[in-house]
Design a protein around this motif. Structure first.
Motif, PDB file in Angstrom:
ATOM      1  N   ALA A  76      33.779  23.445  20.633  1.00  0.00           N
ATOM      2  CA  ALA A  76      34.026  24.963  20.030  1.00  0.00           C
ATOM      3  C   ALA A  76      34.557  25.762  20.506  1.00  0.00           C
ATOM      4  O   ALA A  76      35.618  25.920  20.322  1.00  0.00           O
ATOM      5  CB  ALA A  76      32.998  25.820  18.641  1.00  0.00           C
ATOM      6  N   CYS A  77      34.570  26.595  21.292  1.00  0.00           N
ATOM      7  CA  CYS A  77      35.367  27.403  21.741  1.00  0.00           C
ATOM      8  C   CYS A  77      36.497  26.514  22.785  1.00  0.00           C
ATOM      9  O   CYS A  77      37.701  27.292  22.504  1.00  0.00           O
ATOM     10  CB  CYS A  77      35.114  27.999  23.043  1.00  0.00           C
ATOM     11  N   GLU A  78      36.533  25.420  23.474  1.00  0.00           N
ATOM     12  CA  GLU A  78      38.152  25.030  23.989  1.00  0.00           C
ATOM     13  C   GLU A  78      38.242  24.494  23.071  1.00  0.00           C
ATOM     14  O   GLU A  78      39.817  24.403  23.189  1.00  0.00           O
ATOM     15  CB  GLU A  78      37.427  23.096  24.468  1.00  0.00           C
ATOM     16  N   ILE A  79      38.094  23.706  21.225  1.00  0.00           N
ATOM     17  CA  ILE A  79      38.965  23.347  20.290  1.00  0.00           C
ATOM     18  C   ILE A  79      40.227  24.443  20.297  1.00  0.00           C
ATOM     19  O   ILE A  79      41.097  24.041  19.771  1.00  0.00           O
ATOM     20  CB  ILE A  79      37.804  22.728  19.813  1.00  0.00           C
ATOM     21  N   GLY A 138      41.206  31.575   7.832  1.00  0.00           N
ATOM     22  CA  GLY A 138      41.589  30.291   8.240  1.00  0.00           C
ATOM     23  C   GLY A 138      41.461  29.489   9.177  1.00  0.00           C
ATOM     24  O   GLY A 138      40.328  28.070   9.098  1.00  0.00           O
ATOM     25  N   GLN A 139      41.048  29.996  10.513  1.00  0.00           N
ATOM     26  CA  GLN A 139      40.207  29.180  12.053  1.00  0.00           C
ATOM     27  C   GLN A 139      39.399  29.668  11.627  1.00  0.00           C
ATOM     28  O   GLN A 139      38.079  28.570  12.578  1.00  0.00           O
ATOM     29  CB  GLN A 139      40.804  30.246  13.017  1.00  0.00           C
ATOM     30  N   LEU A 147      36.952  26.085  12.245  1.00  0.00           N
ATOM     31  CA  LEU A 147      35.947  26.111  13.078  1.00  0.00           C
ATOM     32  C   LEU A 147      34.658  25.802  12.584  1.00  0.00           C
ATOM     33  O   LEU A 147      33.659  24.601  13.409  1.00  0.00           O
ATOM     34  CB  LEU A 147      35.072  27.856  13.912  1.00  0.00           C
ATOM     35  N   VAL A 148      33.467  26.334  11.221  1.00  0.00           N
ATOM     36  CA  VAL A 148      32.831  25.587  10.606  1.00  0.00           C
ATOM     37  C   VAL A 148      32.925  23.638  10.690  1.00  0.00           C
ATOM     38  O   VAL A 148      32.174  23.468  11.047  1.00  0.00           O
ATOM     39  CB  VAL A 148      32.768  25.868   9.289  1.00  0.00           C
ATOM     40  N   GLN A 172      30.614  34.375  -3.182  1.00  0.00           N
ATOM     41  CA  GLN A 172      29.876  32.890  -4.296  1.00  0.00           C
ATOM     42  C   GLN A 172      30.443  31.156  -4.686  1.00  0.00           C
ATOM     43  O   GLN A 172      31.490  32.252  -4.960  1.00  0.00           O
ATOM     44  CB  GLN A 172      28.678  33.418  -5.278  1.00  0.00           C
ATOM     45  N   THR A 173      30.378  30.985  -4.093  1.00  0.00           N
ATOM     46  CA  THR A 173      31.597  29.677  -4.789  1.00  0.00           C
ATOM     47  C   THR A 173      30.617  27.952  -5.492  1.00  0.00           C
ATOM     48  O   THR A 173      29.295  28.078  -5.375  1.00  0.00           O
ATOM     49  CB  THR A 173      32.762  28.792  -3.900  1.00  0.00           C
ATOM     50  N   SER A 174      30.703  27.027  -5.961  1.00  0.00           N
ATOM     51  CA  SER A 174      29.985  26.390  -6.571  1.00  0.00           C
ATOM     52  C   SER A 174      29.362  25.115  -5.695  1.00  0.00           C
ATOM     53  O   SER A 174      28.973  24.220  -5.798  1.00  0.00           O
ATOM     54  CB  SER A 174      31.100  25.484  -7.875  1.00  0.00           C
ATOM     55  N   SER A 175      30.151  25.321  -4.794  1.00  0.00           N
ATOM     56  CA  SER A 175      30.366  24.214  -3.699  1.00  0.00           C
ATOM     57  C   SER A 175      29.344  24.898  -2.180  1.00  0.00           C
ATOM     58  O   SER A 175      28.907  25.766  -2.247  1.00  0.00           O
ATOM     59  CB  SER A 175      31.601  23.836  -3.119  1.00  0.00           C
ATOM     60  N   ASP A 176      28.063  24.257  -1.540  1.00  0.00           N
ATOM     61  CA  ASP A 176      27.341  24.171  -0.936  1.00  0.00           C
ATOM     62  C   ASP A 176      28.138  24.454   0.600  1.00  0.00           C
ATOM     63  O   ASP A 176      26.676  24.024   1.470  1.00  0.00           O
ATOM     64  CB  ASP A 176      26.088  22.723  -0.952  1.00  0.00           C
ATOM     65  N   SER A 177      29.419  24.133   0.407  1.00  0.00           N
ATOM     66  CA  SER A 177      30.169  23.614   1.907  1.00  0.00           C
ATOM     67  C   SER A 177      29.912  24.989   2.431  1.00  0.00           C
ATOM     68  O   SER A 177      30.947  25.685   1.535  1.00  0.00           O
ATOM     69  CB  SER A 177      30.881  23.017   2.107  1.00  0.00           C
ATOM     70  N   VAL A 178      29.812  25.661   3.637  1.00  0.00           N
ATOM     71  CA  VAL A 178      30.061  27.281   4.304  1.00  0.00           C
ATOM     72  C   VAL A 178      31.320  26.928   4.244  1.00  0.00           C
ATOM     73  O   VAL A 178      32.279  27.574   4.006  1.00  0.00           O
ATOM     74  CB  VAL A 178      29.438  26.884   5.961  1.00  0.00           C
ATOM     75  N   ALA A 179      32.252  25.848   4.982  1.00  0.00           N
ATOM     76  CA  ALA A 179      33.811  25.096   4.758  1.00  0.00           C
ATOM     77  C   ALA A 179      34.508  25.722   3.604  1.00  0.00           C
ATOM     78  O   ALA A 179      35.204  26.556   3.618  1.00  0.00           O
ATOM     79  CB  ALA A 179      33.819  24.581   5.235  1.00  0.00           C
TER      80      ALA A 179
END
Length: 457
Positions: free
Chosen positions: A154-157, A296-297, A301-302, A335-342
């Protein structure tokens, strides 16, 4: 205790009296002996865990047979450390330390003892985490290696300067507190008594910016209350949390605030990680470059984390709605309808309020230049209880010199000092190093004058 080695900081009648009393005592440490826990030394030997208190009056007399003698000899702080043979990994003795002052933290002393004993092939607890004497768990080590790989990738990317892992401290010691002997985490600090603490000790980390080693070291030497800061919120929610500027948090909420300021760290993102098979909970903490203005970043990252943590890895990433802390530190739960952290992050741009990075860079550069030019004499007005005194010193002389002058001026010999300054937000910040002192003068001093508050124990 007769014929056992001992040492004294100063030669006086009170210490000699306590030593003589100790020589006339013996305690049974046989595990089958019912009354074998009547003294701290015996308990430490039997349990193999350290025991300490900032003041011997915290003990019940039945738990510390020498309490009356210690009080009569004007002794306060008490620390007992188990000593292990590094070859057979068995406790071979107990080292007792008694202090004339009421200590809050013994971390420095414990580490010095550990380092000295290590030269003789002996082991004692370290200052910030009790060492493990068991054979390393192969499965757990495999998990830690995987986490290190995740942090590094993650750090390198994403060109992140630092990433580290937090977990609930699994190590304990015993502390006498308010006439009771209770379990505590092993940081040897009264701030940890009765709390569940999180630690980074012996956990994976990855550093791209080598100038951040001092901050990493500060994190590894400090335990955090499980309810504090981003990592605490993440652990309790099993989700994730983003803060655009951790230096705007209070010291109570984020005890490492002055370390973050000194190392120019602001944006931080933390996310929950669970090892399914081992049932271990971790929090991955990432520090972002200072020019990050939106989510955005963080969203990218997620996505990287999800790609590098497949279901087959044995880990599960936190998927609860993300908490975003804005600059004014009012928490907003996205809060969103999606269960995705991203997806949560992609929809949270409007919730972020970041400081202008250009202005921030100018301010940091100005302060850095001011710190590097601190060579003149400074006048510190020190407040201690209702008394005030002015002390002239040069910052180049260091914190130890200033503390000695404070001890002498206020006649506080034998006391442990804590010097604090008030930052721009009105919070009292502890000065724990020469760098902290330089920063305090550079950021709050006016015309070579600074106001400090002195607390003593």
């Amino acid at each position: 205790m007769d014929y056992q080695p001992f040492g004294v900081g100063v030669l006086d009648a009170e210490l000699s009296s306590y030593r003589q009393d100790s020589e006339g005592r013996s305690f049974v440490v046989d595990k089958d002996y019912e009354e074998g826990d009547r003294s701290p030394a015996a308990r430490v030997y039997r349990r193999g865990l350290p025991e300490w208190t900032p003041d011997v009056t915290n003990y019940m007399p039945k738990h510390f047979p020498q309490q009356e003698c210690a009080i009569r000899c004007n002794l306060h702080g008490y620390l007992a450390l188990p000593v292990f043979d590094s070859n057979i990994q068995l406790c071979v003795g107990v080292l007792e330390l008694l202090m004339s002052s009421k200590y809050i933290s013994y971390s420095y002393e414990v580490q010095q003892v550990h380092n000295a004993l290590e030269t003789q092939n002996l082991i004692s607890p370290q200052g910030f985490a009790f060492p493990s004497f068991d054979v390393p768990n192969e499965s757990r080590q495999n998990n830690l290696d995987k986490i290190h790989g995740i942090l590094k990738k993650a750090c390198e990317i994403h060109s992140l300067p630092l990433a580290q892992t937090w977990a609930v401290s699994q190590h304990t010691s015993f502390v006498s507190h308010e006439n009771a002997i209770v379990k505590s985490c092993s940081s040897f600090d009264t701030r940890c008594v009765g709390k569940v603490c999180m630690s980074t000790t012996d956990l994976p980390f990855y550093v791209r910016d080598m100038s951040l080693w001092p901050f990493l070291k500060a994190c590894r030497e400090r335990h955090l209350d499980r309810s504090c800061g981003l990592v605490g919120k993440v652990l309790l929610s099993r989700g994730s949390c983003f803060c655009g500027d951790v230096t705007k948090l209070s010291e109570a909420e984020y005890p490492l605030i002055h370390n973050a300021r000194m190392n120019r760290l602001t944006s931080s993102f933390a996310i929950y990680l669970c090892s399914v098979e081992a049932d271990d909970d971790y929090v991955l903490e990432f520090y972002l470059p200072p020019d990050i203005r939106d989510s955005g970043q963080v969203s990218n990252l997620v996505q990287t984390l999800k790609q590098n943590i497949p279901m087959s890895s044995g880990f599960e990433l936190g998927d609860k709605p993300c908490t975003v802390l804005s600059v004014n530190m009012e928490p907003d739960v996205i809060q969103t309808s999606s269960d995705s952290v991203a997806d949560n992050f992609m929809s949270s741009d409007s919730e972020l309020t970041m400081a202008n990075p250009t202005n921030l860079s100018i301010e940091i550069t100005s302060k850095r230049r001011k710190i590097e030019s601190l060579t003149e004499m400074v006048t510190a007005e020190i407040s201690h209880n209702s008394n005030k005194k002015k002390i002239r010193f040069s910052v180049s002389m260091g914190l130890a010199y200033l503390e000695n002058e404070v001890l002498r001026s206020f006649e506080l010999k034998g006391k442990k000092l804590r010097l604090k300054y008030m930052d721009e937000d009105g919070d009292l910040i502890l000065i724990a190093s020469d760098e902290d002192l330089m920063y305090a003068v550079a950021t709050t001093g006016t015309n070579n004058n600074i106001n400090l508050t002195c607390l003593s124990d």
